[in-house]
Design a protein around this motif. Structure first.
Motif, PDB file in Angstrom:
ATOM      1  N   GLY A  48       0.815  -1.197   0.000  1.00 39.17           N
ATOM      2  CA  GLY A  48       0.000   0.000   0.000  1.00 39.17           C
ATOM      3  C   GLY A  48       0.851   1.251   0.000  1.00 39.17           C
ATOM      4  O   GLY A  48       0.405   2.320  -0.401  1.00 39.17           O
ATOM      5  N   GLY A  49       2.065   1.120   0.465  1.00 36.47           N
ATOM      6  CA  GLY A  49       2.990   2.233   0.459  1.00 36.47           C
ATOM      7  C   GLY A  49       2.872   3.091   1.695  1.00 36.47           C
ATOM      8  O   GLY A  49       2.034   2.886   2.569  1.00 36.47           O
ATOM      9  N   GLY A  50       3.764   4.070   1.779  1.00 32.06           N
ATOM     10  CA  GLY A  50       3.772   4.967   2.916  1.00 32.06           C
ATOM     11  C   GLY A  50       4.489   4.380   4.110  1.00 32.06           C
ATOM     12  O   GLY A  50       4.995   3.258   4.080  1.00 32.06           O
ATOM     13  N   ILE A  51       4.512   5.163   5.167  1.00 34.72           N
ATOM     14  CA  ILE A  51       5.206   4.775   6.398  1.00 34.72           C
ATOM     15  C   ILE A  51       4.193   4.644   7.515  1.00 34.72           C
ATOM     16  O   ILE A  51       3.320   5.495   7.690  1.00 34.72           O
ATOM     17  N   VAL A  52       4.322   3.582   8.280  1.00 33.63           N
ATOM     18  CA  VAL A  52       3.508   3.366   9.479  1.00 33.63           C
ATOM     19  C   VAL A  52       4.394   3.543  10.698  1.00 33.63           C
ATOM     20  O   VAL A  52       5.468   2.954  10.787  1.00 33.63           O
TER      21      VAL A  52
ATOM     22  N   ALA B 121       8.232  -9.415  20.674  1.00 30.15           N
ATOM     23  CA  ALA B 121       8.987 -10.212  19.708  1.00 30.15           C
ATOM     24  C   ALA B 121       8.068 -10.902  18.708  1.00 30.15           C
ATOM     25  O   ALA B 121       8.406 -11.027  17.519  1.00 30.15           O
ATOM     26  N   ALA B 122       6.902 -11.338  19.157  1.00 29.25           N
ATOM     27  CA  ALA B 122       5.974 -12.013  18.249  1.00 29.25           C
ATOM     28  C   ALA B 122       5.483 -11.060  17.166  1.00 29.25           C
ATOM     29  O   ALA B 122       5.302 -11.459  16.004  1.00 29.25           O
ATOM     30  N   THR B 123       5.268  -9.806  17.531  1.00 26.35           N
ATOM     31  CA  THR B 123       4.826  -8.814  16.556  1.00 26.35           C
ATOM     32  C   THR B 123       5.941  -8.530  15.555  1.00 26.35           C
ATOM     33  O   THR B 123       5.706  -8.448  14.336  1.00 26.35           O
ATOM     34  N   GLN B 124       7.160  -8.410  16.049  1.00 22.61           N
ATOM     35  CA  GLN B 124       8.301  -8.195  15.161  1.00 22.61           C
ATOM     36  C   GLN B 124       8.449  -9.362  14.173  1.00 22.61           C
ATOM     37  O   GLN B 124       8.729  -9.161  12.991  1.00 22.61           O
ATOM     38  N   ALA B 125       8.268 -10.561  14.697  1.00 21.92           N
ATOM     39  CA  ALA B 125       8.382 -11.741  13.839  1.00 21.92           C
ATOM     40  C   ALA B 125       7.296 -11.746  12.768  1.00 21.92           C
ATOM     41  O   ALA B 125       7.532 -12.147  11.615  1.00 21.92           O
ATOM     42  N   ALA B 126       6.085 -11.295  13.141  1.00 16.06           N
ATOM     43  CA  ALA B 126       4.999 -11.228  12.156  1.00 16.06           C
ATOM     44  C   ALA B 126       5.312 -10.222  11.062  1.00 16.06           C
ATOM     45  O   ALA B 126       5.043 -10.464   9.876  1.00 16.06           O
ATOM     46  N   TYR B 127       5.888  -9.072  11.438  1.00 14.96           N
ATOM     47  CA  TYR B 127       6.311  -8.099  10.430  1.00 14.96           C
ATOM     48  C   TYR B 127       7.305  -8.741   9.463  1.00 14.96           C
ATOM     49  O   TYR B 127       7.232  -8.550   8.241  1.00 14.96           O
ATOM     50  N   ALA B 128       8.251  -9.493  10.037  1.00 15.37           N
ATOM     51  CA  ALA B 128       9.285 -10.122   9.208  1.00 15.37           C
ATOM     52  C   ALA B 128       8.678 -11.143   8.242  1.00 15.37           C
ATOM     53  O   ALA B 128       9.038 -11.188   7.064  1.00 15.37           O
ATOM     54  N   ARG B 129       7.750 -11.964   8.738  1.00 17.64           N
ATOM     55  CA  ARG B 129       7.120 -12.970   7.878  1.00 17.64           C
ATOM     56  C   ARG B 129       6.342 -12.308   6.741  1.00 17.64           C
ATOM     57  O   ARG B 129       6.240 -12.866   5.642  1.00 17.64           O
ATOM     58  N   ALA B 130       5.809 -11.113   7.014  1.00 13.83           N
ATOM     59  CA  ALA B 130       5.043 -10.394   5.988  1.00 13.83           C
ATOM     60  C   ALA B 130       5.947  -9.654   5.014  1.00 13.83           C
ATOM     61  O   ALA B 130       5.466  -9.044   4.061  1.00 13.83           O
ATOM     62  N   GLY B 131       7.263  -9.697   5.268  1.00 11.18           N
ATOM     63  CA  GLY B 131       8.200  -9.043   4.375  1.00 11.18           C
ATOM     64  C   GLY B 131       8.272  -7.543   4.540  1.00 11.18           C
ATOM     65  O   GLY B 131       8.666  -6.819   3.612  1.00 11.18           O
ATOM     66  N   LEU B 132       7.891  -7.043   5.713  1.00 12.72           N
ATOM     67  CA  LEU B 132       7.903  -5.604   5.937  1.00 12.72           C
ATOM     68  C   LEU B 132       9.282  -5.124   6.375  1.00 12.72           C
ATOM     69  O   LEU B 132       9.954  -5.762   7.189  1.00 12.72           O
TER      70      LEU B 132
ATOM     71  N   GLY C 114      -0.945  -0.662  16.726  1.00 13.68           N
ATOM     72  CA  GLY C 114       0.323  -1.303  16.415  1.00 13.68           C
ATOM     73  C   GLY C 114       0.298  -2.806  16.416  1.00 13.68           C
ATOM     74  O   GLY C 114       1.352  -3.451  16.425  1.00 13.68           O
ATOM     75  N   THR C 115      -0.900  -3.410  16.392  1.00 13.53           N
ATOM     76  CA  THR C 115      -0.954  -4.866  16.305  1.00 13.53           C
ATOM     77  C   THR C 115      -0.428  -5.306  14.947  1.00 13.53           C
ATOM     78  O   THR C 115      -0.504  -4.564  13.958  1.00 13.53           O
ATOM     79  N   ALA C 116       0.097  -6.507  14.904  1.00 18.27           N
ATOM     80  CA  ALA C 116       0.655  -7.014  13.655  1.00 18.27           C
ATOM     81  C   ALA C 116      -0.397  -7.031  12.550  1.00 18.27           C
ATOM     82  O   ALA C 116      -0.113  -6.672  11.398  1.00 18.27           O
ATOM     83  N   GLU C 117      -1.632  -7.437  12.901  1.00 21.91           N
ATOM     84  CA  GLU C 117      -2.672  -7.571  11.884  1.00 21.91           C
ATOM     85  C   GLU C 117      -2.990  -6.236  11.207  1.00 21.91           C
ATOM     86  O   GLU C 117      -3.070  -6.152   9.979  1.00 21.91           O
ATOM     87  N   GLU C 118      -3.155  -5.176  12.007  1.00 18.06           N
ATOM     88  CA  GLU C 118      -3.545  -3.900  11.396  1.00 18.06           C
ATOM     89  C   GLU C 118      -2.389  -3.267  10.625  1.00 18.06           C
ATOM     90  O   GLU C 118      -2.611  -2.617   9.597  1.00 18.06           O
ATOM     91  N   VAL C 119      -1.163  -3.463  11.103  1.00 14.28           N
ATOM     92  CA  VAL C 119      -0.013  -2.903  10.382  1.00 14.28           C
ATOM     93  C   VAL C 119       0.192  -3.635   9.062  1.00 14.28           C
ATOM     94  O   VAL C 119       0.362  -3.009   8.006  1.00 14.28           O
ATOM     95  N   ILE C 120       0.165  -4.949   9.091  1.00 12.22           N
ATOM     96  CA  ILE C 120       0.381  -5.734   7.868  1.00 12.22           C
ATOM     97  C   ILE C 120      -0.701  -5.446   6.835  1.00 12.22           C
ATOM     98  O   ILE C 120      -0.436  -5.382   5.633  1.00 12.22           O
ATOM     99  N   ALA C 121      -1.937  -5.214   7.311  1.00 11.50           N
ATOM    100  CA  ALA C 121      -3.042  -4.945   6.397  1.00 11.50           C
ATOM    101  C   ALA C 121      -2.837  -3.668   5.597  1.00 11.50           C
ATOM    102  O   ALA C 121      -3.396  -3.520   4.498  1.00 11.50           O
ATOM    103  N   LEU C 122      -2.010  -2.747   6.116  1.00 14.86           N
ATOM    104  CA  LEU C 122      -1.755  -1.490   5.415  1.00 14.86           C
ATOM    105  C   LEU C 122      -0.674  -1.625   4.342  1.00 14.86           C
ATOM    106  O   LEU C 122      -0.492  -0.716   3.537  1.00 14.86           O
ATOM    107  N   HIS C 123       0.064  -2.744   4.338  1.00 13.47           N
ATOM    108  CA  HIS C 123       1.125  -2.986   3.355  1.00 13.47           C
ATOM    109  C   HIS C 123       2.070  -1.791   3.211  1.00 13.47           C
ATOM    110  O   HIS C 123       2.311  -1.307   2.093  1.00 13.47           O
TER     111      HIS C 123
END
Length: 272
Positions: A30-34, A102-113, A81-90
């Motif tokens: 989606g672009g932009g910075i979160v 750490a779990a949230t950081q790992a989710a960001y990593a799995r999503a390629g963010l 700042g939950t992983a789900e809402e951040v990842i949804a913004l791409h």
């Protein structure tokens, strides 16, 4: 550490020793910075056009936690700042606190963010390093340079080393005082105060016993609130000690908040 102190640690996000960007798979969506850190928000809204900011921390939309005007904060999407809402913004980049689970950081990593984690600055210089890192990561280095130039001018204007050093005890919230190894301590000493809490042996943020305060009273007590249980107790313990207000909006973060914070502390010092 008390829950209030942990929240303040999250709010006082900086990066004295930044870990740097972590890219895991690339790919903007989606672009932009979160930003999930209110202190990062305060920098981003100064260096980027609104269209580049996909979301900011919900703390910035809370009058008790923000370091930017509420009217400005409410122009942006606020997120917890939950992983789900951040990842949804791409987003192209996520800037978060080192306190992010750490779990949230790992989710960001799995999503390629692509992520940048920032910690807590202990001095004006470290806070300026934070501004530079955030601005560089956001692709707006000149904006960061402008903020740091404003800080340099404020330090030059309000620094004071002449005359006696009155002791000041600064409460950031309730009974939590700021100790020696903190950004607020750096600002206090720059304008000509001696940090009473540091003299008592407090190194970061914590509580002080009534006995300590009464037996070694400060010249002035500075607090973020006008009324409250802590304020009433301090008035009883130190009835002849001046009490000054330091607005909470100046306590939460460094960066662009440093110039007005120095000005307010200098005014309190001059009033003595």
């Amino acid at each position: 550490m008390k829950r209030g102190a942990i929240l303040l640690a999250l709010l006082l996000g900086g990066c004295a020793k930044p870990p740097g960007l972590a890219a895991s798979g690339g790919g903007g969506g989606g672009g932009g910075i979160v930003s999930t850190n209110p202190c990062v928000d305060a920098v981003l809204v100064r260096v980027l056009p609104p269209a580049r900011i996909a979301a900011i921390s919900h703390y910035s939309q809370d009058p008790a936690a923000t370091s930017i005007p509420i009217a400005v904060a409410r122009r942006f999407r606020g997120i917890a700042g939950t992983a789900e809402e951040v990842i949804a913004l791409h987003p192209d980049l996520v800037i978060a606190s080192t306190y992010t689970p750490a779990a949230t950081q790992a989710a960001y990593a799995r999503a390629g963010l692509k992520t940048l984690l920032v910690g807590i600055p202990d001095s004006i210089a470290e806070s300026q390093a934070q501004v530079t890192q955030i601005a560089d990561a956001a692709g707006a280095p000149m904006g960061g340079a402008r903020i740091n130039a404003e800080i340099d001018r404020a330090v030059a204007r309000w620094s004071r080393k002449d005359g006696p050093l009155p002791s000041a005890l600064l409460y950031i919230s309730g009974d939590l005082a700021t100790g020696g190894s903190t950004l607020l301590n750096d600002m206090m000493t720059r304008v000509g105060f001696r940090n009473a809490a540091a003299t008592y042996g407090l190194t970061h943020t914590g509580t002080l016993s009534a006995e300590t305060i009464v037996t070694q009273p400060p010249t002035v007590v500075i607090a973020s609130e006008r009324e409250g249980r802590g304020t009433a107790l301090r008035h009883r313990l130190l009835p002849r000690t001046p009490q000054a207000i330091f607005p909470r909006v100046l306590i939460n973060c460094g960066g662009p908040t440093i110039p007005p914070a120095l000005e307010r502390l200098a005014a309190i010092r001059a009033g003595l």
